[in-house]
Enzyme design. Structure first.
Site: not given
Length: 238
Positions: A116, A112, A108-109
């Site tokens: 980006h 991100h 999940h992280e």
């Protein structure tokens, strides 16, 4: 607290309190459910003895991202992606964990980080609001408190506080598609990369779905609080 008339004409019904207490109870239920699921899925091992760190590094490589590092940070539920330092920061339990729960959080992280790298529109919008929201959060409660106390003599102060708090509320709602998309990218990659199986894939989806509910509750709570202060402003004596 503002008291409203019910449709049956009964006076003194604390509608705002009902909303706040209801959301608080829902938040506690969601948090409890999230903790129980992660505790349960933390006992389900990953194949090949992979850790959250291994999962994160592989997901970054698979997406051609070479300028983002994976780091271990202190604290529970401290996992986050830092776009300024270009780091995926994982808590100790996730960084060293070799479970499906650790894999879901790590992916999940990294979702991100992929957002980006791809200039995902909602993430760009959210990032652009961070400086303004950070400043607003430092002063908004003091402005609102003073605004409520002086609402009769200086209503413009409360209105200013409402505008500041509206930015925070907007930020929580913009956060929703960012978090949901990161989870969508995470589970899709976990499945494609063979990290999850037909048995563990639903577990990863369930864990991240429960995590997403916490953002939904936060957004609704912020909206309810905003409406409460708007009610105070509109019901002031002229």
């Amino acid at each position: 607290m503002i008291f409203l008339q019910s449709s049956m004409g009964t006076a003194g019904i604390p509608l705002a309190w009902v909303v706040f207490i209801g959301l608080m109870i829902m938040g506690l239920i969601v948090q409890s459910n999230l903790k129980n699921k992660f505790k349960k899925y933390s006992k389900v091992p990953l194949p090949y003895g992979m850790t959250g760190k291994d999962v994160a590094e592989k997901m970054l490589r698979d997406h051609g991202i070479s300028d983002v590092s994976v780091q271990c940070v202190p604290g529970m539920l401290s996992d986050h992606y830092n776009p300024d330092k270009q780091t995926v920061n994982l808590s100790k339990e996730v960084y060293y964990g070799d479970s499906i729960a650790a894999a879901a959080v790590a992916a999940h992280e990294c979702g991100h980080a992929v957002q980006h790298a791809e200039a995902y529109a909602w993430l760009r919008l959210r990032s652009s609001l961070v400086p303004v929201v950070s400043y607003s959060e430092r002063i908004v409660m003091w402005v609102l408190l003073a605004g409520v106390l002086l609402v009769e003599s200086f209503p413009s102060l409360l209105l200013f506080g409402i505008c500041l708090f509206a930015l925070t509320t907007l930020f929580t709602f913009i956060t929703l598609p960012v978090e949901i998309d990161a989870s969508r990218r995470a589970v899709a990659w976990l499945d494609h990369a063979g990290i999850t199986t037909s048995e563990t894939y639903p577990m990863a989806c369930s864990a991240l779905r429960s995590a997403a509910y916490t953002y939904v509750i936060a957004a609704l709570s912020s909206l309810a609080t905003l409406l409460y202060y708007i009610m105070i402003y509109l019901n002031r004596r002229d």
